[in-house]
Design a protein around this motif. Structure first.
Motif, short mmCIF file in Angstrom:
data_model
loop_
_atom_site.label_atom_id
_atom_site.label_comp_id
_atom_site.label_asym_id
_atom_site.label_seq_id
_atom_site.Cartn_x
_atom_site.Cartn_y
_atom_site.Cartn_z
N ALA A 7 0.84 -1.19 0.00
CA ALA A 7 0.00 0.00 0.00
C ALA A 7 0.88 1.25 0.00
O ALA A 7 0.63 2.21 -0.74
N ALA A 8 1.92 1.22 0.81
CA ALA A 8 2.80 2.39 0.89
C ALA A 8 3.47 2.65 -0.46
O ALA A 8 3.53 3.79 -0.94
N ILE A 9 3.94 1.56 -1.09
CA ILE A 9 4.64 1.75 -2.36
C ILE A 9 3.69 2.27 -3.44
O ILE A 9 4.00 3.22 -4.15
N SER A 10 2.53 1.63 -3.52
CA SER A 10 1.64 2.06 -4.60
C SER A 10 1.21 3.51 -4.38
O SER A 10 1.08 4.28 -5.33
N LYS A 11 1.04 3.86 -3.13
CA LYS A 11 0.67 5.25 -2.84
C LYS A 11 1.81 6.17 -3.24
O LYS A 11 1.61 7.20 -3.89
N GLN A 12 3.01 5.76 -2.87
CA GLN A 12 4.16 6.58 -3.23
C GLN A 12 4.27 6.72 -4.75
O GLN A 12 4.52 7.81 -5.27
N GLU A 13 4.05 5.62 -5.44
CA GLU A 13 4.11 5.66 -6.90
C GLU A 13 3.04 6.61 -7.46
O GLU A 13 3.28 7.34 -8.42
N ALA A 14 1.88 6.56 -6.85
CA ALA A 14 0.81 7.45 -7.32
C ALA A 14 1.19 8.90 -7.09
O ALA A 14 0.91 9.79 -7.89
N MET A 15 1.88 9.14 -5.98
CA MET A 15 2.32 10.51 -5.69
C MET A 15 3.37 10.94 -6.72
O MET A 15 3.35 12.06 -7.21
N ILE A 16 4.27 10.00 -7.04
CA ILE A 16 5.30 10.33 -8.03
C ILE A 16 4.62 10.67 -9.35
O ILE A 16 4.93 11.67 -10.00
#
Ligand SMILES: Nc1ncnc2c1ncn2[C@@H]1O[C@H](COP(=O)(O)OP(=O)(O)O)[C@@H](O)[C@H]1O
Ligand SMILES: Nc1ncnc2c1ncn2[C@@H]1O[C@H](COP(=O)(O)OP(=O)(O)O)[C@@H](O)[C@H]1O
Ligand code: SF4
Ligand code: SF4
Ligand code: SF4
Lengths: 282, 449, 430, 388
Positions: free
Chosen positions: B41-50
């Motif tokens: 969840a953290a990674i996908s969220k971070q990717e979405a932020m990127i």
């Protein structure tokens, strides 16, 4: 003196046994197991047999009866075929004359077979066509855990707090296992949990064959998995299960089918010879 | 800036969608779910932020005259280099972790050789990385594990052989290390990575060197925008395992229904074939779910079925569809179970059947199972939307189209290249609604029948 | 119908009376070895209780024993015993629960062993499984077994040929055999008297069932309903006890209605009536209270159900036992039971109930064991949805096999169904 | 014709789920009608006498991909109703003017209602056979039942059927029954010459073509088989039981044979053999048909056995008559009548010391490995242990 070969073509491995049968004396000369991996099982079976013969200075012509079992019905070079339950029953009696039932657990199947003291199949139960809880399942789990098959048994017996799992799909188990790993559950506890649930399933099959007493011989590749065998032994020790049996295994349990095939081959060979003699006489 | 985020914790991939007040999608992120769900969840969220940052860059650069007409080139160049930075960072992590595992009493005799082999392997991997992210280059997958893993195996096998070392031990430390690395979210320091990526880009393409201020100012400005996580909704297979409060969880059925409706408002039937489940959903004109069916936890009939088969055949999932499409006849597959189907496949190939024919049969089998789930949910009503990872598979799509036509006649079939985000999209919309105080749709675990 | 568990659920006088009646019947059965009382086993649908009474038989209903065992959470092990004896996992669990109960010594709820029946009365109405069930029991008991073949209403009507066939079987097979086993001579006037009592009780039962037409229904016609139909479906139809019971029940419900009260539930008075449902299919017995709770907690009341018609359809097209034509009317009763009617008729009946009882929709509880009910319910659901325009939903459970009751699944389905109704209402209001 | 030609023809008929042969029969003459029926039994004589083609609808077989059928039936119901509905929904039965649903079980019974709702334009009838075997009671009911059926067909087809028409049809079916019995007897005598996979196809062909053609086919087959060189194998002789309604895939029969068994009797396609004698032609033909069922029909699980002592003995008789060494129970999954009957039959075989095994199948079962395994072990154990 008669020489026979038993070939057990499985879904996980091919097993070959070479015997010398002398009346009721059977001498086991050679054995070999080959994991199929992604190879052609029929070709592998043939090659393995030829190698074993070569190693023993023999050729196919020296063999009186080539008996197949497992998936080997369609092999051209066999003399005859016997079905797995027939051969595992015979193999179990050979490995342990006190066996009164057999739990044959292989790559994709589990079978509970109740037998008499001569190895005759009296009743049986089989697992369904779902690989959950099969040998393949365990192999997959081992891969996800990053351990080898040979390590499984010992690791499982180190468990202190097994994580109980119930029927999970052999393919989707990956997610569950990864999840357990990430919850910091140790490999021994994961494995033991799986062994317990597999064991319970197999014991249920066993009970359904109405086995009440005597030795239960575990055959097939999973007999090598001492963790599973231990879990089942604990299972039958539970008084709730109301059975008076003992779980036994043998280092050569994986050959039970091949042994049975070779021995039945010898038996049939003699019968056929008798028949031929009869025919000659008449 | 207020952001509404939907995270779809799929069984194989985790997807996030970031949306603003106007329901405009600003960013999307994806990662595989092999790691634990918190990390995913953290990674996908971070990717979405990127990806949101890129959207913001895009908006900012639109005004810059020097980049006229080259904004897209510039940004894709920036993104490539950013990805390369990320990749190298993870590769380093993998290297360190693997070497750490080699420090095990079991390996004490081999340790030195192992470390040397690992160093040599990773040096090659690093070398190989640059061309992989060169302009126009194609990567096998978007996920670190798939790219690095494949290369590691082939490279280390060779190196092990040369060094007369047992390849299995290298594989063993790798297997352990990759799990750890995947469970570590990539380092924060986004600005640093962006800056380094920018430097690299400018070196590789000097035409983008249009003065520091012009470029770095808008980037710094865009990076300065605070992305406030106003409301996050979690959905998908892994949602209950997450530290989401109950009112932040939505059933994946509702999210998929709504997401599909947002993409195609005329949709009435949705089929989603993901990694671990297949669902058929009927929605009304407002995107409200009217009926649904799901398979239970059995790999037969979902994405993993094909994934398993791909493994059996030593192929990548992406290669399955194209090969199956070459079939001249469709073999009838007898086994339902994935594992048994794998064994059947082996038998059939051994008996001389053609790979493409057997594959075509396997594709048909998965689609037939989906057809039965659709039928149980109430059939197909125009329009029909196909989502989930398997919608990327051309052979599966062809088979599905054929069967839909044969059984339900002429029906509009929607397949969006971004359909993998359907659930996350619905989730983001629910997040927006929830922030606005509308809580309909909050629901616990959905049952399959 | 629900044996001794009833009182801890509902404590009205009528319930106490029912409990006393049921206990009395079990005592009568289990004391047969001392009293010399003869006993008949038979099935609920199409049971010819009045005729059985004419020969002074006690009446034992294996289905009721099975459901009682399920409510006491004993059916699971009985079923697995039966499976160990060689019965397939795939077949009706009522049968297995009954055979498993025999294997466990056939202990009645009063703790005493059930004597063997003197006769098996195989009234074969609406379900093929009955036939196998009694062949299996006959193998054990080796007692006289009479087949009463009740033709199925395949074309939705009872023809003269069908009626004559049943009457002839009653006259030429059933009655002579009962006379022989009981030693009692058949007296048709006695039968008429019992049937008079039946009709009286049936009138009151119908009144009670129809009280659910009130918005804010005073009863739950499915969960509560199984208690209301107990005496009339079981061993009491035709008795004065049943007449008293239904009179008492009616007065109680009249009182609730006057006070504007809703149904009573095991957890006490039910809250607001939010959803009105019609339910098709038998209930689940193994988790009965848990199942019911999923409804009443969310304000769902069942206003009509097909299950309250398995042992006779009295409220829908007005059938009553007719003392003037006793045998013909018994025949018609047998043929008219809910599962003996064809699927189009059942479908029409359910659609009508949705309309007449102003329900929000129909819920199907599909029973894994029971093909008699279940084979066709999915089509019925679609038809009812199309005809009434009301949303319908589908859940799957089993009668007496605890393995097939998955609380999480059922609850999720129900909750999304209630949400669907809610959303439909909102969009209609908009 | 050679055996191969005959069997190839039968196989084409068997696999053709579009029923081309029946369609062609119907198209050959204007006004022809086709009446479908489900297992187990309807008196085809009556349909035939009305000039119509009785068409056995035995499910969709192994190749039909059921796509809509699952929307009508839950997973715990056998496969035959869902594949039959699939045939209906996909218009494969659109040429069928009437459908008869015999009193087989609750599933088929309710299927009659499903058909009425789905295909209101088709003459659909639930067909009851009596469970009371007294002439004055069950016989009377059944006779009237048959008359209603006949009247329904007359009305549907706009025809009038005379007693002589009925008698002529009875004669045709008497002859067919005789030939069916000859084929079965031949197999009992020389099973190595008549593999059951062939017999099965031969019998199934009879369900989709006129009886006269079927008779010819059987005559040709028996003549051709006499000439065929086929070696006797060291196989075990078994009677197969339990497949009276949903029919097994051909692969299942082949697997049992491959595993070393000769099937020397079975209960496939019982409609062909339900009546065990010739039906009388003199007197009231409907009454004759009705009485034949009462007194001379084969036992099967949907039929009540009034006598406790007689229950299941028929199976032991089959075994004896066919010189079989054991029984294989192969019932359709979720088939209540077959599965509830089995324990009773097991007890009979136990008493008579006849060995047996049991497994389940569905008409589309594809995995034959477990079937071979079980049948093979059974054959092995009879072979090895009778010799020992
Ligand atoms: N040491 C071991 N520990 C656990 N499992 C083992 C071990 N060795 C072999 N196996 C399992 O045994 C299986 C093969 O068993 P086998 O009886 O030969 O099966 P089959 O007859 O189906 O090929 C493989 O799937 C493998 O998982
Ligand atoms: N081209 C493709 N061909 C076949 N399967 C594919 C392809 N692309 C993705 N998939 C499959 O899609 C699945 C992932 O789908 P996704 O919808 O993300 O699932 P989930 O939501 O369960 O994680 C994987 O199992 C993968 O095998
Ligand atoms: S659950 Fe998994 S192992 Fe079992 S049948 Fe399905 S795919 Fe196979
Ligand atoms: S099938 Fe249904 S009606 Fe028949 S006995 Fe079982 S539960 Fe009762
Ligand atoms: S297979 Fe059995 S349950 Fe299914 S329709 Fe036929 S008789 Fe009925």
């Amino acid at each position: 003196m008669v020489k026979t070969v038993g070939i057990d073509v499985g879904t996980g491995a091919v097993k070959v046994a070479l015997f010398e049968v002398n009346g009721d004396k059977n001498e086991w000369i050679a054995k070999r197991v080959e994991r199929i991996r992604k190879r052609d099982p029929y070709k592998l079976a043939e090659d393995t047999m030829d190698e074993i013969l070569k190693d023993n200075g023999l050729t196919r012509d020296d063999i009186d009866y080539i008996a197949t079992t497992g998936e080997g019905e369609s092999l051209e070079f066999h003399t005859g075929h016997f079905y797995s339950m027939t051969t595992h029953a015979r193999g179990a009696i050979y490995l342990n004359p006190d066996a009164r039932s057999v739990l044959d657990v292989g790559a994709l199947h589990g079978r509970a077979i109740r037998i008499d003291e001569r190895g005759k199949v009296l009743e049986y139960r089989m697992t369904s066509q779902c690989a959950s809880g099969s040998g393949q399942f365990l192999e997959n789990i081992a891969r996800y855990l990053g351990i080898t098959l040979e390590e499984i048994g010992e690791l499982s017996q180190q468990a202190d707090d097994p994580e109980v799992v119930s029927g999970i799909c052999a393919v989707l188990a990956e997610t569950d296992v990864i999840n357990m790993v990430s919850r910091s559950i140790s490999a021994p506890n994961i494995l033991k949990g799986i062994h317990i649930s597999m064991g319970n399933r197999l014991l249920k099959l066993l009970r359904a064959t109405k086995v009440m007493e005597g030795d239960v011989m575990v055959t097939g590749g999973l007999a090598l998995d001492t963790g599973l065998v231990a879990a089942m032994a604990e299972g039958v020790a539970d008084p709730k299960n109301k059975v008076n049996v003992e779980i036994k295994r043998h280092d050569d349990s994986i050959y039970a089918g091949a042994i049975g095939a070779a021995l039945w081959g010898g038996f049939r060979h003699e019968k056929l010879a008798e028949k031929a003699d009869l025919r000659k006489a008449s | 800036m207020k952001c509404y985020i939907g995270i779809d914790l799929g069984s194989t991939t985790t997807k996030a969608i970031l949306m603003d007040d106007n329901m405009d999608v600003l960013g999307q992120g994806i990662t595989n779910s092999r790691s634990n769900y918190d990390t995913a969840a953290a990674i996908s969220k971070q990717e979405a932020m990127i990806s949101t940052r890129f959207t913001l860059f895009h908006r900012a650069f639109e005004q810059i005259s020097q980049l006229d007409g080259k904004v897209d080139d510039f940004l894709s160049g920036l993104e490539r280099n950013f990805r390369l930075e990320q990749y190298l960072e993870q590769l380093k992590d993998l290297q360190d972790t693997s070497i750490g595992f080699a420090d095990n009493p079991r390996f004490k005799d081999q340790k030195k050789a192992m470390v040397e082999a690992l160093d040599a392997t990773f040096a090659e991997l690093e070398q190989a990385a640059v061309p992989m992210f060169a302009p126009g280059a194609e990567r096998k997958s978007d996920f670190f594990r798939d790219i690095a893993g494949g290369q590691f195996m082939s490279t280390s096998e060779r190196i092990a052989k040369e060094a007369d070392l047992n390849y299995d031990v290298l594989l063993n430390v790798y297997d352990k290390a990759i799990i750890e690395v995947e469970n570590r979210p990539p380092g924060g320091d986004l600005s640093g990575k962006f800056t380094r990526a920018l430097d690299k880009l400018v070196t590789e393409a000097p035409e983008f060197n249009v003065g520091d201020a012009e470029i770095s100012k808008p980037i710094q400005d865009a990076l300065g925008v605070e992305l406030e996580e106003t409301f996050v909704v979690g959905t998908g297979y892994g949602r209950v395992r997450l530290p989401f409060p109950k009112d932040h969880i939505r059933s994946e059925i509702l999210c998929h229904g709504l997401g599909a409706h947002m993409m195609y408002p005329e949709t009435r039937t949705v089929l989603d074939i993901g990694g671990q489940d297949t669902k058929a959903i009927q929605v009304d004109g407002e995107g409200i779910v009217e009926n649904f069916q799901m398979n239970d936890r059995c790999a037969a009939g979902c994405g993993r079925y094909l994934g398993y088969i791909a493994d059996e055949m030593n192929m990548g999932v992406h290669e399955l569809g194209p090969l199956a499409s070459k079939a001249t006849k469709v073999a009838k597959i007898n086994s339902t179970c994935t594992v048994f189907a794998g064994a059947e496949l082996r038998d059939r190939l051994a008996l001389g059947e053609k790979r493409e024919d057997v594959l075509a049969g396997l594709h048909r089998a998965i689609i037939l199972r989906a057809m039965s789930i659709i039928s149980r949910s109430g059939g197909v009503t125009d329009q029909f939307t196909f989502t989930g990872g398997v919608a990327n598979n051309e052979a599966a799509v062809t088979e599905l189209k054929k069967l839909i036509f044969e059984n339900y006649g002429e029906v509009t079939i929607n397949i969006d290249p971004d359909s993998i985000y359907t659930g996350a999209l619905g989730g983001a919309a629910f997040a927006l609604r929830a922030a606005e105080g509308d809580v309909t749709g909050a629901e616990e675990e959905q049952g399959a029948a | 119908m629900c044996a001794d568990v009833s009182t801890d659920v509902i404590k009205d006088d009528s319930m106490l009376l029912q409990k006393k009646m049921i206990a009395g019947n079990y005592d009568k059965i289990t004391s047969a070895p001392e009293t010399g009382q003869k006993m008949v086993s038979t099935f609920v649908p199409g049971n010819i209780n009045e005729l059985i009474m004419c020969f002074d038989f006690a009446n034992n209903l294996p289905e009721i024993n099975a459901l009682g065992n399920a409510m006491r959470k004993q059916s699971g092990s009985m079923i697995s015993d039966a499976e160990k004896m060689g019965h397939s996992e795939d077949v009706c669990t009522y049968v297995k629960a009954d055979l498993g109960m025999m294997a466990k010594g056939n202990i009645a709820p009063n703790g005493k062993p059930m004597p063997n029946p003197d006769m098996l009365m195989l009234s074969y109405t609406g379900c093929y499984t009955f036939l196998k069930w009694f062949e299996l029991l006959r193998e054990q008991y080796k007692c006289p077994t009479v087949m009463l073949h009740v033709p199925y209403e395949g074309d939705g009507k009872i023809t003269k040929n069908m009626r004559d066939y049943v009457v002839k079987q009653l006259k030429e097979d059933v009655i002579p055999m009962m006379e022989e086993v009981s030693g009692v001579k058949f007296d048709i006037d006695r039968l008429r008297e019992y049937m008079k009592a039946s009709a009286k009780a049936e009138d009151d039962l119908v009144w009670v069932l129809k009280s659910a037409k009130n918005i804010r229904s005073p009863i739950d016609a499915y969960f509560g309903g199984v208690y209301y139909i107990g005496p009339i479906f079981g061993a009491f139809r035709g008795t004065e006890d049943a007449v008293d019971y239904y009179r008492m029940l009616r007065v109680e419900i009249e009182d609730r209605l006057a006070k504007g009260l809703g149904p009573v539930t095991p957890e006490g008075e039910m809250g607001e009536e939010k959803y009105r449902l019609v339910v098709e299919g038998p209930p689940n017995w193994t988790n009965f209270r848990e199942f019911w709770k999923m409804f009443h907690e969310d304000g769902a009341v069942v206003v009509a159900s097909s299950y309250s018609k398995v042992g006779g359809v009295y409220d829908y097209d007005g059938f009553r036992h007719d003392p003037q034509n006793p045998l013909e009317s018994l025949a018609e009763y047998c043929m008219g039971c809910y599962t003996n009617r064809n699927l189009p008729d059942r479908t029409t009946m359910m659609a009508d109930l949705v309309e007449e009882y102003q329900a929000d929709g129909m819920l199907v509880n599909s029973i894994k064991s029971c093909n008699s009910f279940a084979a066709g319910e999915l089509l019925m659901l679609r038809e009812v949805e199309a005809r009434t325009g009301k949303p319908c939903a589908f859940i799957e459970t089993d009668l007496v096999d605890p393995r097939y009751f998955s609380p999480a699944n059922v609850k999720n389905r129900l909750e999304s169904y209630f949400q669907m109704i809610e959303q439909k209402r909102q969009s209609q209001a908009a | 014709m050679s055996v191969k030609e005959i069997i190839d023809r039968c196989e084409v008929l068997f696999e053709d789920i579009d029923f081309t042969a029946a369609r062609e029969w119907k198209a050959a003459k204007p006004g022809r009608k086709v009446v479908g029926y489900l297992p187990i039994y309807v008196p085809s004589e009556i349909i035939h006498a009305a000039g119509m083609l009785p068409l056995g609808v035995l499910g969709g077989g192994s190749d039909l991909e059921v796509i809509h059928g699952d929307a009508y039936y839950q997973s715990y119901i056998c496969r035959i109703p869902r594949s039959t509905v699939e045939l209906g929904v996909t218009k494969r039965l659109d040429f069928v003017d009437g459908m008869l649903f015999p009193s087989t079980c609750d599933v088929i019974r309710n299927l009659s209602g499903v058909w009425k709702l789905m295909f209101p334009e088709v003459y659909t009838r639930y067909f009851d056979t009596p469970q009371n075997y007294k002439k004055e009671i069950g016989g009377e009911f059944y006779k009237n039942d048959l008359r209603e059926l006949l009247e329904g067909l007359e009305e549907m087809g706009g025809v009038k059927v005379t007693d002589d028409d009925l008698r002529a049809s009875i004669e045709v079916y008497n002859e067919r029954r005789q030939w069916v019995e000859k084929v079965y007897q031949f197999r009992r005598d020389q099973p190595w010459k008549t593999p059951s996979s062939e017999i099965y196809l031969l019998m199934r062909a009879g369900e989709v073509i006129p009886p006269e053609e079927h008779i010819q086919l059987m005559k040709d087959y028996l003549a051709a088989v006499e000439l065929e060189e086929r070696r006797m194998k060291d196989n075990t002789r078994v009677v197969l039981n339990g497949s009276f309604c949903e029919q097994p895939p051909l692969g299942l029969i082949k697997s049992i044979e491959l595993a070393g068994c000769y099937i020397v009797d079975d209960d496939y396609i019982m409609a062909n053999r339900m009546i065990t004698t010739d039906i009388a032609t003199e007197g009231d033909p409907l009454e004759n048909i009705a009485y034949a069922f009462l007194t001379d029909s084969m036992p099967f699980p949907s039929k009540f056995e009034p006598s406790e002592e007689e229950k299941g003995l028929y199976l032991a008789d089959y075994v004896r008559k066919a010189g079989a060494e054991g029984v294989i129970f192969a019932a359709a999954s979720f088939c209540d009548p077959a599965l509830l009957d089995q324990p009773l039959l097991h007890h009979v075989l136990d008493d008579q010391k006849i060995p047996y095994i049991a497994f389940q199948f569905a008409e589309n079962s594809g995995q034959m490995q477990p079937i071979r395994e079980q049948a093979g072990t059974f054959a092995d154990s009879i072979k090895l242990w009778s010799a020992a």
